[in-house]
Design a protein around this motif. Structure first.
Motif, PDB file in Angstrom:
ATOM      1  N   CYS A 298     -11.593  -1.295  -0.964  1.00 14.95           N
ATOM      2  CA  CYS A 298     -11.488  -0.707   0.111  1.00 14.95           C
ATOM      3  C   CYS A 298     -12.038  -1.394   1.309  1.00 14.95           C
ATOM      4  O   CYS A 298     -11.492  -1.720   2.564  1.00 14.95           O
ATOM      5  CB  CYS A 298     -11.692   0.783   0.113  1.00 14.95           C
ATOM      6  SG  CYS A 298     -11.682   1.562   1.743  1.00 14.95           S
TER       7      CYS A 298
ATOM      8  N   LEU B  99      -7.699   3.530  -1.054  1.00 15.94           N
ATOM      9  CA  LEU B  99      -6.747   2.797  -0.654  1.00 15.94           C
ATOM     10  C   LEU B  99      -6.026   3.389   0.614  1.00 15.94           C
ATOM     11  O   LEU B  99      -5.662   2.633   1.614  1.00 15.94           O
ATOM     12  CB  LEU B  99      -5.726   2.568  -1.690  1.00 15.94           C
ATOM     13  CG  LEU B  99      -6.143   1.572  -3.062  1.00 15.94           C
ATOM     14  CD1 LEU B  99      -4.885   1.411  -3.699  1.00 15.94           C
ATOM     15  CD2 LEU B  99      -6.465   0.246  -2.212  1.00 15.94           C
TER      16      LEU B  99
ATOM     17  N   PHE C   7       0.793  -1.166   0.003  1.00 15.55           N
ATOM     18  CA  PHE C   7       0.170  -0.143  -0.018  1.00 15.55           C
ATOM     19  C   PHE C   7       0.772   1.202  -0.037  1.00 15.55           C
ATOM     20  O   PHE C   7       0.624   2.194  -0.834  1.00 15.55           O
ATOM     21  CB  PHE C   7      -0.898   0.201   1.334  1.00 15.55           C
ATOM     22  CG  PHE C   7      -2.168  -0.540   0.982  1.00 15.55           C
ATOM     23  CD1 PHE C   7      -2.310  -1.830   0.140  1.00 15.55           C
ATOM     24  CD2 PHE C   7      -3.344  -0.367   1.801  1.00 15.55           C
ATOM     25  CE1 PHE C   7      -3.402  -2.479   0.200  1.00 15.55           C
ATOM     26  CE2 PHE C   7      -4.655  -1.234   1.714  1.00 15.55           C
ATOM     27  CZ  PHE C   7      -4.645  -2.213   0.801  1.00 15.55           C
TER      28      PHE C   7
END
Length: 152
Positions: free
Chosen positions: A134, A59, A13
Motif C-alpha cells: 500500500c 489496497l 485494483f
C-alpha cells in the motif's frame, strides 16, 4: 507513461478489490451460517476473513488515494493562489505516510515470516504484506500526481 500505469493499476485494483470484498462477505457468511445454523465452528474462517480484510483495507486505501477520495481539504476557492499551501501539506503528509507504511510494513512482514496462522497453515507474512505494498502504491500515485501537476 506514469499516468498510463496508474490508469492500468486503477482498473486492476477495482477488479481485485471487488473479488477480495466478495470473498470476505462469502467467508463471513459461511462462518455465521456454520456457527448459527449448522452448529459447527469453522475456526479457519476467522483467519481468512482477517487476511482478506487486511488486503481490502490497504489496497483500498491506495486506490482511494489515487482517486482523491481518501481525504480532501477545501479551505479556499479552487482557483485561489493559496491552494498551494494544502497541496504542499498533502504531499508532505503523503511522503511521511509512505515512509511509515513501507519501512515499518516491511519490518512487520518480516516478523510475520516467523509466525504461522495455525488454522490456515500459512505464514503471517501474508497478513502484513499489504502494508508496505500500500505504501509503495501511494508513493507511486503521489509521484504521478506531482508530475501531472507540474506538466499543466
Amino acid at each position: 507513461m506514469l499516468k498510463t500505469l496508474g490508469d492500468t493499476l486503477d482498473r486492476i485494483f477495482q477488479m481485485v478489490l471487488a473479488c477480495l470484498f466478495a470473498g470476505l462477505i462469502g467467508v463471513v457468511f459461511m462462518q455465521v451460517a456454520a456457527r448459527n445454523i449448522l452448529m459447527v465452528p469453522m475456526t479457519w474462517t476467522l483467519d481468512l476473513a482477517q487476511l482478506l480484510f487486511s488486503w481490502c483495507i490497504f489496497l483500498g486505501a491506495a486506490f482511494a488515494y489515487r482517486r482523491g477520495g481518501h481525504y480532501l481539504v477545501n479551505l479556499w476557492p479552487k482557483n485561489s493562489p493559496l491552494n498551494i499551501i494544502p497541496k504542499i501539506a498533502t504531499y508532505l503528509a503523503a511522503a511521511i505516510v509512505v515512509y511509515v507504511l513501507v519501512r515499518h510494513g516491511i519490518i512487520m512482514s518480516l516478523i510475520g515470516l516467523n509466525r504461522v496462522a495455525l488454522s490456515l497453515n500459512i505464514s503471517e507474512f501474508w497478513f502484513y504484506l499489504p502494508i508496505p505494498i500500500c505504501g509503495a502504491f501511494i508513493g507511486l500515485f503521489t509521484i504521478e500526481a506531482l508530475l501531472d501537476r507540474n506538466s499543466k
